[in-house]
Scaffold this active site. Structure first.
Site, PDB file in Angstrom:
ATOM      1  N   ARG A 102      71.261  54.917 -10.999  1.00  0.00           N
ATOM      2  CA  ARG A 102      71.588  55.236 -12.401  1.00  0.00           C
ATOM      3  C   ARG A 102      70.423  54.852 -13.302  1.00  0.00           C
ATOM      4  NH1 ARG A 102      77.207  53.446 -14.749  1.00  0.00           N
ATOM      5  NH2 ARG A 102      76.244  51.396 -14.726  1.00  0.00           N
ATOM      6  N   THR A 106      70.722  55.419 -19.891  1.00  0.00           N
ATOM      7  CA  THR A 106      71.630  56.561 -20.107  1.00  0.00           C
ATOM      8  C   THR A 106      72.752  56.643 -19.067  1.00  0.00           C
ATOM      9  OG1 THR A 106      70.335  58.018 -18.696  1.00  0.00           O
ATOM     10  CG2 THR A 106      69.713  57.929 -21.028  1.00  0.00           C
ATOM     11  N   ASP A 199      77.939  44.568 -10.785  1.00  0.00           N
ATOM     12  CA  ASP A 199      77.145  45.546 -10.033  1.00  0.00           C
ATOM     13  C   ASP A 199      77.487  45.424  -8.546  1.00  0.00           C
ATOM     14  OD1 ASP A 199      74.902  46.541  -8.392  1.00  0.00           O
ATOM     15  OD2 ASP A 199      73.980  46.960 -10.330  1.00  0.00           O
ATOM     16  N   ASP A 202      74.556  44.751  -6.086  1.00  0.00           N
ATOM     17  CA  ASP A 202      74.050  43.380  -6.161  1.00  0.00           C
ATOM     18  C   ASP A 202      75.010  42.400  -5.493  1.00  0.00           C
ATOM     19  OD1 ASP A 202      71.694  43.962  -7.417  1.00  0.00           O
ATOM     20  OD2 ASP A 202      72.433  43.567  -9.449  1.00  0.00           O
TER      21      ASP A 202
HETATM   22  C1  PRP Z   1      76.386  52.115  -8.707  1.00  0.00           C
HETATM   23  C2  PRP Z   1      77.523  52.510  -7.794  1.00  0.00           C
HETATM   24  C3  PRP Z   1      77.602  53.983  -7.984  1.00  0.00           C
HETATM   25  C4  PRP Z   1      77.223  54.142  -9.424  1.00  0.00           C
HETATM   26  C5  PRP Z   1      78.453  54.424 -10.227  1.00  0.00           C
HETATM   27  O1  PRP Z   1      75.156  52.378  -8.144  1.00  0.00           O
HETATM   28  O2  PRP Z   1      77.311  52.119  -6.457  1.00  0.00           O
HETATM   29  O3  PRP Z   1      76.730  54.702  -7.139  1.00  0.00           O
HETATM   30  O4  PRP Z   1      76.631  52.921  -9.844  1.00  0.00           O
HETATM   31  O5  PRP Z   1      78.137  54.683 -11.538  1.00  0.00           O
HETATM   32  P1  PRP Z   1      78.364  56.110 -12.212  1.00  0.00           P
HETATM   33  O6  PRP Z   1      79.750  56.530 -11.891  1.00  0.00           O
HETATM   34  O7  PRP Z   1      78.171  55.829 -13.680  1.00  0.00           O
HETATM   35  O8  PRP Z   1      77.334  57.049 -11.678  1.00  0.00           O
HETATM   36  P2  PRP Z   1      73.768  51.946  -8.827  1.00  0.00           P
HETATM   37  O9  PRP Z   1      73.165  53.108  -9.534  1.00  0.00           O
HETATM   38  O10 PRP Z   1      73.972  50.681  -9.607  1.00  0.00           O
HETATM   39  O11 PRP Z   1      72.844  51.693  -7.572  1.00  0.00           O
HETATM   40  P3  PRP Z   1      72.956  50.632  -6.389  1.00  0.00           P
HETATM   41  O12 PRP Z   1      74.155  51.003  -5.562  1.00  0.00           O
HETATM   42  O13 PRP Z   1      71.678  50.841  -5.665  1.00  0.00           O
HETATM   43  O14 PRP Z   1      73.072  49.244  -6.969  1.00  0.00           O
HETATM   44  N1  URA Z   2      78.046  50.497 -11.003  1.00  0.00           N
HETATM   45  C1  URA Z   2      78.477  49.268 -10.620  1.00  0.00           C
HETATM   46  O1  URA Z   2      78.076  48.762  -9.566  1.00  0.00           O
HETATM   47  N2  URA Z   2      79.354  48.641 -11.423  1.00  0.00           N
HETATM   48  C2  URA Z   2      79.829  49.182 -12.565  1.00  0.00           C
HETATM   49  O2  URA Z   2      80.654  48.543 -13.232  1.00  0.00           O
HETATM   50  C3  URA Z   2      79.359  50.453 -12.946  1.00  0.00           C
HETATM   51  C4  URA Z   2      78.471  51.101 -12.129  1.00  0.00           C
END
Ligand code: PRP
Ligand code: URA
Length: 208
Positions: A102, A106, A199, A202
């Site tokens: 993400r 934005t 997150d 994380d």
């Molecule tokens: C997180 C999660 C989803 C996304 C959801 O990933 O695992 O993929 O956010 O958010 P959305 O519905 O607004 O798209 P992130 O982009 O934080 O990456 P990561 O899994 O590598 O931490």
């Molecule tokens: N991605 C996450 O991991 N947590 C949230 O709350 C939103 C997006």
């Protein structure tokens, strides 16, 4: 269709996951356990075929899963946390991977990796896994990529959904069934789910 599972054993595990004091090892175990519940609910309509069997007592007819091509598609990173549990339930499934990050301001999804074999005949069942459905951008983009590759039977399993993400996903992909363990209140100004669990990537990988 968006199915929210409602069960005391799930609520118990979700409360532990949400707790900021829960360390990554326990968090990963809880992701695994919840994923098994999600799979149980989501796979209730998969294809079966009858087979003749003989028990020590009598001949009878049993039923076995008849899905020669199931492909699991974790969205990197956090979706990897659900993969072991899915492979435990579906040991012969194949695995494709979609990388999605993400944008920090934005929340737009930025695809950065894709390794998913194209569908052969549209009969395959693709199961997208990612613990969080926040704005819905990542999951919606992942499913759009699968559709472009020819997949027609797609399900999405996730652990916590925001109402905003559910609305977007249902608008973009009304044909894809979503199975979630909790529908939370809302997104905050940083597009995080409230109350959520922070997150997910994380917390799974200990990178806080
Ligand atoms: C997180 C999660 C989803 C996304 C959801 O990933 O695992 O993929 O956010 O958010 P959305 O519905 O607004 O798209 P992130 O982009 O934080 O990456 P990561 O899994 O590598 O931490
Ligand atoms: N991605 C996450 O991991 N947590 C949230 O709350 C939103 C997006």
């Amino acid at each position: 269709m968006h199915t929210v599972l409602n069960h005391p054993l799930l609520e118990h595990r979700l409360s532990l996951m949400r707790d900021i004091a829960t360390p990554p090892k326990l968090f990963r175990e809880l992701v695994n356990e919840i994923t098994v519940f999600l799979a149980y609910e989501a796979l209730g309509d998969i294809k079966m075929r009858e087979i003749a069997i003989e028990t020590p007592v009598a001949k009878t007819v049993g039923r076995r899963v008849d899905e020669p091509r199931i492909i699991l598609v974790p969205i990197l990173r956090a979706g990897m946390g659900m993969l072991d549990a899915m492979l435990h339930v579906l040991p012969y499934a194949k695995v494709g991977v979609l990388g999605m990050q993400r944008d920090e301001t934005t929340a737009e999804p930025i695809p950065y990796y894709a390794k998913v074999p194209p569908a052969k005949n549209g009969e395959e069942l693709a199961i997208v896994i990612d613990p969080m459905l926040a704005t819905g951008g990542s999951a919606s983009d992942a499913v759009a990529q699968l559709k472009k590759l020819g997949y027609k039977r797609i399900k999405f399993l996730n652990i916590i959904s925001a109402p905003e993400g559910i609305a977007k996903f249902e608008k973009d992909h009304p044909d894809v069934g979503v199975f979630t363990a909790a529908k939370d209140e809302r997104l905050n100004s940083h597009y995080y789910i409230v109350p959520g669990l922070g997150d997910a990537g994380d917390r799974i990988f200990g990178t806080l």
